[in-house]
Motif scaffolding. Structure first.
Motif, mmCIF file in Angstrom:
data_model
loop_
_atom_site.group_PDB
_atom_site.id
_atom_site.type_symbol
_atom_site.label_atom_id
_atom_site.label_comp_id
_atom_site.label_asym_id
_atom_site.label_seq_id
_atom_site.Cartn_x
_atom_site.Cartn_y
_atom_site.Cartn_z
ATOM 1 N N ILE A 273 0.930 -1.338 -0.169
ATOM 2 C CA ILE A 273 -0.181 -0.257 0.025
ATOM 3 C C ILE A 273 0.575 1.552 -0.111
ATOM 4 O O ILE A 273 0.845 2.553 -0.817
ATOM 5 C CB ILE A 273 -1.067 -0.386 1.455
ATOM 6 C CG1 ILE A 273 -2.427 -1.319 1.383
ATOM 7 C CG2 ILE A 273 -1.292 1.219 1.539
ATOM 8 C CD1 ILE A 273 -2.676 -1.441 2.261
ATOM 9 N N ASN A 274 1.663 0.991 1.362
ATOM 10 C CA ASN A 274 2.673 2.260 1.079
ATOM 11 C C ASN A 274 3.694 2.841 0.222
ATOM 12 O O ASN A 274 5.069 3.029 0.365
ATOM 13 C CB ASN A 274 3.484 2.814 2.231
ATOM 14 C CG ASN A 274 1.927 3.011 3.229
ATOM 15 O OD1 ASN A 274 2.053 3.730 3.224
ATOM 16 N ND2 ASN A 274 1.588 1.921 4.099
ATOM 17 N N GLU A 275 4.373 1.548 -0.632
ATOM 18 C CA GLU A 275 5.414 1.575 -1.404
ATOM 19 C C GLU A 275 6.782 1.296 -0.962
ATOM 20 O O GLU A 275 7.226 2.153 -1.416
ATOM 21 C CB GLU A 275 5.058 2.423 -3.174
ATOM 22 C CG GLU A 275 3.585 1.787 -3.619
ATOM 23 C CD GLU A 275 3.823 2.954 -4.953
ATOM 24 O OE1 GLU A 275 3.795 4.011 -4.573
ATOM 25 O OE2 GLU A 275 2.900 3.127 -5.339
ATOM 26 N N ARG A 276 6.656 1.019 0.396
ATOM 27 C CA ARG A 276 7.836 1.393 0.890
ATOM 28 C C ARG A 276 8.151 -0.087 2.321
ATOM 29 O O ARG A 276 6.783 -0.285 2.219
ATOM 30 C CB ARG A 276 8.200 2.567 1.134
ATOM 31 C CG ARG A 276 7.369 2.543 2.733
ATOM 32 C CD ARG A 276 8.233 4.531 3.175
ATOM 33 N NE ARG A 276 7.503 4.495 4.521
ATOM 34 C CZ ARG A 276 6.196 5.689 4.765
ATOM 35 N NH1 ARG A 276 5.930 5.828 3.375
ATOM 36 N NH2 ARG A 276 5.635 6.037 6.076
ATOM 37 N N ASN A 277 9.598 -0.277 2.843
ATOM 38 C CA ASN A 277 8.791 -1.117 4.040
ATOM 39 C C ASN A 277 8.563 -0.652 4.896
ATOM 40 O O ASN A 277 8.940 0.828 5.270
ATOM 41 C CB ASN A 277 10.229 -1.916 3.609
ATOM 42 C CG ASN A 277 10.174 -3.071 2.832
ATOM 43 O OD1 ASN A 277 8.723 -3.278 2.439
ATOM 44 N ND2 ASN A 277 11.212 -3.588 2.681
ATOM 45 N N ILE A 278 7.459 -0.324 5.987
ATOM 46 C CA ILE A 278 6.834 0.468 6.873
ATOM 47 C C ILE A 278 7.256 -0.698 8.229
ATOM 48 O O ILE A 278 7.251 0.067 9.237
ATOM 49 C CB ILE A 278 5.380 0.894 6.919
ATOM 50 C CG1 ILE A 278 4.376 -0.448 7.105
ATOM 51 C CG2 ILE A 278 5.685 1.663 6.128
ATOM 52 C CD1 ILE A 278 3.056 -0.587 6.950
ATOM 53 N N GLU A 279 7.488 -1.375 8.414
ATOM 54 C CA GLU A 279 8.169 -1.893 9.447
ATOM 55 C C GLU A 279 8.480 -1.736 10.681
ATOM 56 O O GLU A 279 8.160 -0.789 11.522
ATOM 57 C CB GLU A 279 8.532 -3.602 9.630
ATOM 58 C CG GLU A 279 8.019 -4.671 8.607
ATOM 59 C CD GLU A 279 8.213 -4.435 7.486
ATOM 60 O OE1 GLU A 279 8.740 -4.008 6.684
ATOM 61 O OE2 GLU A 279 7.476 -5.270 6.432
ATOM 62 N N ALA A 280 9.988 -1.071 10.455
ATOM 63 C CA ALA A 280 10.356 -0.522 11.036
ATOM 64 C C ALA A 280 10.090 0.916 11.479
ATOM 65 O O ALA A 280 10.436 1.058 12.764
ATOM 66 C CB ALA A 280 12.500 -0.328 10.361
ATOM 67 N N GLU A 281 9.414 1.322 10.974
ATOM 68 C CA GLU A 281 8.762 2.387 11.813
ATOM 69 C C GLU A 281 7.685 2.387 12.809
ATOM 70 O O GLU A 281 7.356 3.708 12.903
ATOM 71 C CB GLU A 281 8.079 3.987 10.386
ATOM 72 C CG GLU A 281 8.792 3.291 9.538
ATOM 73 C CD GLU A 281 8.039 4.054 7.864
ATOM 74 O OE1 GLU A 281 7.132 4.859 8.012
ATOM 75 O OE2 GLU A 281 8.350 3.550 7.079
ATOM 76 N N MET A 282 7.209 0.990 12.527
ATOM 77 C CA MET A 282 6.550 0.833 14.423
ATOM 78 C C MET A 282 7.239 0.392 15.151
ATOM 79 O O MET A 282 6.445 0.784 16.324
ATOM 80 C CB MET A 282 5.689 -0.164 13.505
ATOM 81 C CG MET A 282 4.761 -0.084 12.000
ATOM 82 S SD MET A 282 3.517 -1.608 12.072
ATOM 83 C CE MET A 282 5.171 -3.254 11.975
ATOM 84 N N GLU A 283 8.692 1.089 15.295
ATOM 85 C CA GLU A 283 9.566 0.438 16.112
ATOM 86 C C GLU A 283 8.845 1.661 17.653
ATOM 87 O O GLU A 283 9.018 2.634 17.453
ATOM 88 C CB GLU A 283 10.906 0.480 16.243
ATOM 89 C CG GLU A 283 11.839 -0.166 17.031
ATOM 90 C CD GLU A 283 13.088 0.037 16.891
ATOM 91 O OE1 GLU A 283 13.671 0.153 15.819
ATOM 92 O OE2 GLU A 283 13.493 -0.841 17.753
ATOM 93 N N GLY A 284 8.928 1.044 18.604
ATOM 94 C CA GLY A 284 8.767 2.387 19.978
ATOM 95 C C GLY A 284 7.126 3.350 20.204
ATOM 96 O O GLY A 284 6.763 3.341 21.048
ATOM 97 N N LEU A 285 6.375 2.330 18.803
ATOM 98 C CA LEU A 285 5.708 3.259 18.909
ATOM 99 C C LEU A 285 3.875 2.321 18.634
ATOM 100 O O LEU A 285 2.297 2.091 19.679
ATOM 101 C CB LEU A 285 4.727 3.996 17.742
ATOM 102 C CG LEU A 285 5.707 5.429 17.190
ATOM 103 C CD1 LEU A 285 5.300 5.643 15.801
ATOM 104 C CD2 LEU A 285 5.342 5.982 17.729
ATOM 105 N N ILE A 286 3.912 1.218 18.368
ATOM 106 C CA ILE A 286 3.274 0.082 17.553
ATOM 107 C C ILE A 286 3.402 -1.162 18.987
ATOM 108 O O ILE A 286 5.057 -1.872 18.656
ATOM 109 C CB ILE A 286 2.731 -0.538 16.786
ATOM 110 C CG1 ILE A 286 2.675 0.156 15.948
ATOM 111 C CG2 ILE A 286 2.154 -1.705 16.713
ATOM 112 C CD1 ILE A 286 1.047 1.497 16.301
#
Ligand code: SF4
Length: 204
Positions: free
Chosen positions: A111-124
């Motif tokens: 959906i976001n046309e990039r790898n989003i996993e690392a962006e969840m760190e500390g938030l989710i």
């Protein structure tokens, strides 16, 4: 279809966030086909997608001691608004220190046309992903992703990578919708990925 602006709504002891009605899938079992809502809201169909300011304003009606966990879920795929998820999660972590869960179809990278996993760190704190079926072809027949059969592998890859950044990663299927043998294959997939397998109760 009854529309409103239910941005936050309660389900049991948790507070759910409804950011979008858009979805990359068209699941044959989607609750949206037969219901306008779940939990305590009148309707989860949105008049418009809420802004960051509208979401933050909505928290004024829900004291932070009145719920256990904040859950990004709603009537659509939350990762379609992934940047807003990060902003809201950051606000809630900083101001209320709540546990935060993301319920997703696992197609967020596509959906976001990039790898989003690392962006969840500390938030989710928890990512709960709908596995639905252990077979890629049957999966696509069920979820009808606009990304086609690649959605299945993308979903598993998302789970594997998310594990590096999020404490709890759960893949789920719905009880009674697949056979016991299929559930065993799902359990094996989860074991290989190092994530938790959960069989959710069927909701009509
Ligand atoms: S992923 Fe969720 S919101 Fe989207 S169609 Fe499937 S059940 Fe409905």
């Amino acid at each position: 279809m009854n529309k409103g602006m239910t941005i936050l709504y309660r389900v049991h002891n948790n507070l759910y966030v409804n950011l979008t009605n858009r979805c990359s899938s068209a699941c044959v079992f989607c609750l949206r086909q037969n219901h306008d809502t779940v939990g305590d809201s009148d309707t989860l169909w949105l008049e418009h997608e809420p802004t960051y300011e509208e979401v933050i304003e909505a928290f004024k009606d829900f004291p932070s001691d009145s719920y256990d966990e904040l859950v990004f879920c709603g009537y659509g795929e939350p990762t379609i608004r992934f940047d807003l998820i990060k902003d809201v999660a950051g606000y809630v972590k900083k101001n209320f220190g709540k546990k935060i869960r993301l319920n997703t179809n696992g197609q967020g990278n596509l959906i976001n046309e990039r790898n989003i996993e690392a962006e969840m760190e500390g938030l989710i704190d928890t990512v709960s992903i709908s596995l639905n079926n252990p077979d890629p072809v049957k999966y696509q027949e069920l979820v009808k992703s606009r990304f086609g059969v690649q959605a299945f592998d993308a979903m598993l890859s998302f789970a594997r990578e998310a594990k590096k950044y999020v404490p709890n990663v759960v893949l789920s299927t719905v009880a009674t919708t697949i056979t016991k043998e299929e559930e065993e294959r799902c359990a094996a997939i989860c074991e290989e990925l190092g994530v938790t397998y959960r069989i959710r109760a069927y909701e009509s």
